[in-house]
Design a protein around this motif. Structure first.
Motif, PDB file in Angstrom:
ATOM      1  N   ALA A   1       0.826  -1.213   0.000  1.00  9.63           N
ATOM      2  CA  ALA A   1       0.000   0.000   0.000  1.00  9.63           C
ATOM      3  C   ALA A   1       0.856   1.256   0.000  1.00  9.63           C
ATOM      4  CB  ALA A   1      -0.931   0.003   1.214  1.00  9.63           C
ATOM      5  N   GLU A   2       2.107   1.153   0.456  1.00 10.26           N
ATOM      6  CA  GLU A   2       2.976   2.326   0.497  1.00 10.26           C
ATOM      7  C   GLU A   2       3.321   2.854  -0.898  1.00 10.26           C
ATOM      8  OE1 GLU A   2       5.399  -1.449   1.078  1.00 10.26           O
ATOM      9  OE2 GLU A   2       3.613  -0.548   1.957  1.00 10.26           O
ATOM     10  N   LEU A   3       3.069   2.050  -1.923  1.00 15.59           N
ATOM     11  CA  LEU A   3       3.316   2.510  -3.292  1.00 15.59           C
ATOM     12  C   LEU A   3       2.346   3.618  -3.710  1.00 15.59           C
ATOM     13  CD1 LEU A   3       4.065  -0.858  -5.128  1.00 15.59           C
ATOM     14  CD2 LEU A   3       5.673   0.994  -4.650  1.00 15.59           C
ATOM     15  N   VAL A   4       1.305   3.830  -2.919  1.00 16.76           N
ATOM     16  CA  VAL A   4       0.358   4.909  -3.216  1.00 16.76           C
ATOM     17  C   VAL A   4       1.062   6.262  -3.180  1.00 16.76           C
ATOM     18  CG1 VAL A   4      -1.685   6.111  -2.342  1.00 16.76           C
ATOM     19  CG2 VAL A   4      -1.648   3.620  -2.421  1.00 16.76           C
ATOM     20  N   PHE A   5       2.002   6.432  -2.260  1.00 14.55           N
ATOM     21  CA  PHE A   5       2.665   7.737  -2.136  1.00 14.55           C
ATOM     22  C   PHE A   5       3.525   8.092  -3.343  1.00 14.55           C
ATOM     23  CE2 PHE A   5       6.130  10.456  -0.316  1.00 14.55           C
ATOM     24  CZ  PHE A   5       5.367  11.603  -0.203  1.00 14.55           C
TER      25      PHE A   5
END
Length: 223
Positions: free
Chosen positions: A193-197
């Protein structure tokens, strides 16, 4: 500058370019860390870390993260110089502070991942399970629970500033708020989910580059 009565975000192309490079480097580093130091079932044992491919993935990620931080600080500095002075001190402080803390915790996560790499010596042998678990949990805690939460604050403050000054289009502002919400709610519980940033950073940087390209012909025409 205004276009059709609407303010236009005026920043050097350097800001957009720095943002694009940061987004690509951070995304690559996150993917490599995820592949090199897995979570879940694959992380129950440290035996898999004896694979040279995983170790090389972590080494590559560690080499990319300092450069990602440098480009992010460049992006942060240019953006603050051009829109920070037009905003109140509270938002300007939150914007700057969240960016700096994000960079610090990102470097901390990289250092923890480097510790996981170092405890695997000599090559071909697995680290002790206790050391493996400690280093792995520390790296992911710094990345997903702290760095990404600061990234959420950064995205939210940037979106608020963009909305209040009218320099960001409504869809990009909404995307920033959704990015912040996703990072707060999902980053520590949903893998990847950190790839959203970096995805949001890339979208913002591409917009800056596009607007900078449009502003140059207008400036030349007015001259």
């Amino acid at each position: 500058m205004q276009q059709n009565g609407q303010p236009v975000l005026e920043t050097p192309r350097a800001a957009g370019l720095a943002g694009v490079v940061f987004a690509l480097l951070l995304a690559a580093a996150i993917v490599l860390v995820r592949l090199g130091i897995p979570e879940g079932v694959d992380a129950v044992t440290a035996q898999g870390f004896t694979d040279s491919g995983r170790r090389d993935a972590v080494r590559t990620a560690l080499a990319l993260i300092p450069f990602a931080g440098i480009f992010f600080l460049w992006f942060l500095g240019v953006m603050r110089a051009h829109i920070g002075e037009g905003e109140d001190k509270f938002l300007a402080t939150v914007f700057l502070g969240s960016g700096l803390v994000f960079t610090a915790t990102l470097f901390g996560a990289a250092a923890a991942a480097g510790a996981v790499l170092s405890i695997g010596h000599p090559p071909g042998t697995a680290p002790e399970l206790s050391s493996w678990d400690f280093g792995r949990h520390l790296a992911y805690s710094l990345l997903t629970e702290f760095a990404m939460r600061m990234a959420a604050v950064f995205a939210c403050s940037m979106s608020v500033i963009g909305h209040r000054l009218g320099v960001l289009p409504r869809p990009l502002t909404i995307l920033g708020f959704l990015t912040a919400l996703a990072l707060v709610v999902l980053a520590s519980n949903v893998p990847w989910a950190e790839l959203v940033f970096p995805a949001w950073s890339l979208a913002l940087s591409v917009y800056i580059l596009r607007e900078s390209g449009r502003a140059r012909p207008r400036t030349a025409a007015n001259a």
